[in-house]
Scaffold this motif. Structure first.
Motif, PDB file in Angstrom:
ATOM      1  N   ILE A   1      -7.945  25.469  -9.565  1.00 30.77           N
ATOM      2  CA  ILE A   1      -9.283  26.048  -9.705  1.00 30.77           C
ATOM      3  C   ILE A   1      -9.576  26.999  -8.547  1.00 30.77           C
ATOM      4  O   ILE A   1     -10.199  28.049  -8.734  1.00 30.77           O
ATOM      5  N   HIS A   2      -9.116  26.655  -7.352  1.00 33.19           N
ATOM      6  CA  HIS A   2      -9.282  27.573  -6.219  1.00 33.19           C
ATOM      7  C   HIS A   2      -8.544  28.891  -6.476  1.00 33.19           C
ATOM      8  O   HIS A   2      -9.079  29.973  -6.210  1.00 33.19           O
ATOM      9  N   ASN A   3      -7.333  28.816  -6.998  1.00 32.01           N
ATOM     10  CA  ASN A   3      -6.586  30.034  -7.336  1.00 32.01           C
ATOM     11  C   ASN A   3      -7.348  30.887  -8.337  1.00 32.01           C
ATOM     12  O   ASN A   3      -7.404  32.121  -8.220  1.00 32.01           O
ATOM     13  N   HIS A   4      -7.921  30.221  -9.338  1.00 31.02           N
ATOM     14  CA  HIS A   4      -8.578  30.957 -10.423  1.00 31.02           C
ATOM     15  C   HIS A   4      -9.775  31.756  -9.928  1.00 31.02           C
ATOM     16  O   HIS A   4      -9.990  32.892 -10.373  1.00 31.02           O
ATOM     17  N   PHE A   5     -10.546  31.185  -9.002  1.00 29.11           N
ATOM     18  CA  PHE A   5     -11.772  31.845  -8.558  1.00 29.11           C
ATOM     19  C   PHE A   5     -11.612  32.596  -7.238  1.00 29.11           C
ATOM     20  O   PHE A   5     -12.579  33.182  -6.753  1.00 29.11           O
ATOM     21  N   SER A   6     -10.421  32.590  -6.662  1.00 31.62           N
ATOM     22  CA  SER A   6     -10.203  33.319  -5.410  1.00 31.62           C
ATOM     23  C   SER A   6     -10.019  34.807  -5.711  1.00 31.62           C
ATOM     24  O   SER A   6      -9.003  35.222  -6.283  1.00 31.62           O
ATOM     25  N   GLN A   7     -10.994  35.611  -5.337  1.00 33.53           N
ATOM     26  CA  GLN A   7     -10.985  37.041  -5.658  1.00 33.53           C
ATOM     27  C   GLN A   7     -10.712  37.922  -4.446  1.00 33.53           C
ATOM     28  O   GLN A   7     -10.765  39.140  -4.561  1.00 33.53           O
ATOM     29  N   GLU A   8     -10.445  37.332  -3.278  1.00 32.02           N
ATOM     30  CA  GLU A   8     -10.180  38.089  -2.054  1.00 32.02           C
ATOM     31  C   GLU A   8     -11.252  39.166  -1.830  1.00 32.02           C
ATOM     32  O   GLU A   8     -10.969  40.350  -1.705  1.00 32.02           O
TER      33      GLU A   8
ATOM     34  N   LEU B   1     -11.140  42.133   0.622  1.00 34.07           N
ATOM     35  CA  LEU B   1     -10.168  43.214   0.467  1.00 34.07           C
ATOM     36  C   LEU B   1     -10.599  44.280  -0.545  1.00 34.07           C
ATOM     37  O   LEU B   1      -9.936  45.301  -0.666  1.00 34.07           O
ATOM     38  N   VAL B   2     -11.685  44.032  -1.271  1.00 32.04           N
ATOM     39  CA  VAL B   2     -12.109  44.969  -2.324  1.00 32.04           C
ATOM     40  C   VAL B   2     -13.578  45.307  -2.146  1.00 32.04           C
ATOM     41  O   VAL B   2     -14.321  44.619  -1.432  1.00 32.04           O
ATOM     42  N   ASP B   3     -14.006  46.379  -2.805  1.00 37.71           N
ATOM     43  CA  ASP B   3     -15.416  46.763  -2.739  1.00 37.71           C
ATOM     44  C   ASP B   3     -16.254  45.841  -3.620  1.00 37.71           C
ATOM     45  O   ASP B   3     -15.736  45.069  -4.427  1.00 37.71           O
ATOM     46  N   ARG B   4     -17.560  45.937  -3.464  1.00 38.08           N
ATOM     47  CA  ARG B   4     -18.485  45.037  -4.145  1.00 38.08           C
ATOM     48  C   ARG B   4     -18.365  45.129  -5.669  1.00 38.08           C
ATOM     49  O   ARG B   4     -18.367  44.118  -6.366  1.00 38.08           O
TER      50      ARG B   4
ATOM     51  N   LEU C   1     -16.633  42.633 -10.922  1.00 34.29           N
ATOM     52  CA  LEU C   1     -15.882  42.687 -12.180  1.00 34.29           C
ATOM     53  C   LEU C   1     -14.862  41.550 -12.253  1.00 34.29           C
ATOM     54  O   LEU C   1     -14.712  40.894 -13.290  1.00 34.29           O
ATOM     55  N   ARG C   2     -14.166  41.311 -11.151  1.00 34.17           N
ATOM     56  CA  ARG C   2     -13.172  40.232 -11.131  1.00 34.17           C
ATOM     57  C   ARG C   2     -13.832  38.871 -11.260  1.00 34.17           C
ATOM     58  O   ARG C   2     -13.323  37.973 -11.944  1.00 34.17           O
ATOM     59  N   ARG C   3     -14.986  38.715 -10.621  1.00 31.21           N
ATOM     60  CA  ARG C   3     -15.702  37.446 -10.714  1.00 31.21           C
ATOM     61  C   ARG C   3     -16.161  37.179 -12.143  1.00 31.21           C
ATOM     62  O   ARG C   3     -16.045  36.047 -12.641  1.00 31.21           O
ATOM     63  N   SER C   4     -16.658  38.191 -12.806  1.00 35.02           N
ATOM     64  CA  SER C   4     -17.096  38.042 -14.196  1.00 35.02           C
ATOM     65  C   SER C   4     -15.924  37.698 -15.106  1.00 35.02           C
ATOM     66  O   SER C   4     -16.044  36.863 -16.011  1.00 35.02           O
ATOM     67  N   ALA C   5     -14.774  38.338 -14.860  1.00 32.50           N
ATOM     68  CA  ALA C   5     -13.587  38.050 -15.670  1.00 32.50           C
ATOM     69  C   ALA C   5     -13.111  36.621 -15.463  1.00 32.50           C
ATOM     70  O   ALA C   5     -12.726  35.934 -16.425  1.00 32.50           O
ATOM     71  N   ALA C   6     -13.152  36.146 -14.206  1.00 32.53           N
ATOM     72  CA  ALA C   6     -12.733  34.769 -13.920  1.00 32.53           C
ATOM     73  C   ALA C   6     -13.663  33.763 -14.599  1.00 32.53           C
ATOM     74  O   ALA C   6     -13.208  32.758 -15.158  1.00 32.53           O
TER      75      ALA C   6
END
Length: 238
Positions: A206-213, A216-219, A224-229
C-alpha cells in the motif's frame, strides 16, 4: 458447456459498502493511526463503526488488496533491465524478543519484498534472497551493508559478483524503514511474528501504491498521479 462462474464478491457478507471498507483499510495501513483514531475520524464523517471492525477489515481485506497491487506491479516490472536492489534488515521486538525485518528495495524506493526472521545469519539471508529472486527475477546490482550474511548467501546463489558495498550506498533501503517505524509506534509494537510478517507485507504494497515522490515533481503532476492512484485503489476487488 456451462457458463463460466463469476468470481465470488468478497464483500457479499458485509453490510457496509466496498467503498467504506477500502477507505478504512487505506486509512489504517497507510497512515500512522491507531484503531480508535480511525474509528473517531470516520465518526466525524458520519460513518459509525467499532474499532474492532477496523481490525477485522484490515485483517480480512488488507492482504487481498496488497496481493492485487503486488500482482500488477510484479508483472509490469519483470522485464525491467539494469535493476539495482538495496537490501537491509532492521530489528523489531516482539514480546521483548529480537526479530529482524529484511527488505529489498529497488533504485526508485519501491519495496519489493519484506521478510521476518528470528536471526540474521546466512540461512536467514538465503531464504530472504531466494524469495525475492523467485518473485521478481534477477537484479543487475545488489547493494548491501557490511553484514557478512549477505556475501555468504550470495556465494551460494552464484551472484556474489553483483554485490556492492559503500558507506552511504544503502541509504535507499535505510530510508524505506521510516514509514514502517512510524506505523509500528502507532500500533504499540507487535505481539506475534505472524502478525508482523502480515502487516509488513500489506504495508509495503500500500505504501508503494500511494508513494508519488511529491518532492520530485510539480504540484499538477503530483495531483494527477494521486488521483490515478486513488482511482486504482477504488477499483480493487470490484
Amino acid at each position: 458447456m456451462g457458463r463460466p462462474r463469476k468470481p465470488a464478491n468478497p464483500f457479499r457478507y458485509f453490510h457496509s459498502s466496498p467503498e467504506v471498507i477500502r477507505l478504512v483499510v487505506m486509512m489504517y495501513v497507510r497512515f500512522p493511526l491507531s484503531l480508535r483514531n480511525v474509528e473517531d475520524l470516520l465518526f466525524e464523517r458520519g460513518i459509525d463503526i467499532c474499532h474492532e471492525t477496523v481490525r477485522l477489515w484490515w485483517n480480512r481485506f488488507g492482504p487481498m488488496f496488497a496481493a492485487d497491487i503486488r500482482r500488477q506491479r510484479v508483472s509490469r516490472m519483470r522485464g525491467f533491465r539494469h535493476w539495482k536492489w538495496h537490501l537491509d534488515e532492521v530489528y523489531v521486538k516482539i514480546n521483548g524478543e529480537m526479530h529482524y525485518l529484511w527488505r529489498a528495495v529497488d533504485q526508485e524506493g519501491e519495496i519489493l519484498e519484506s521478510y521476518v526472521t528470528k536471526s540474521r545469519d546466512k540461512a536467514a539471508a538465503l531464504r530472504f534472497m531466494r524469495k525475492a529472486l523467485k518473485r521478481h527475477g534477477r537484479a543487475e546490482t545488489i547493494v548491501t551493508d557490511g553484514l557478512k550474511s549477505y556475501p555468504a548467501a550470495m556465494k551460494d546463489l552464484g551472484n556474489e559478483h553483483r554485490r556492492e558495498v559503500g558507506r552511504h550506498a544503502n541509504n535507499r533501503a535505510e530510508n524505506s524503514h521510516l514509514p514502517f517505524r512510524r506505523r509500528e509506534r502507532a500500533m504499540q509494537r507487535f505481539r506475534q511474528m505472524k502478525s508482523l510478517q502480515k502487516f509488513a507485507s500489506v504495508h509495503a504494497s500500500i505504501h508503494n501504491h500511494f508513494s508519488q515522490e511529491r518532492h520530485l515533481v510539480d504540484r499538477q503532476t503530483y495531483k494527477l498521479r494521486r488521483s490515478a492512484a486513488l482511482a486504482e485503489w477504488q477499483a480493487l476487488a470490484s
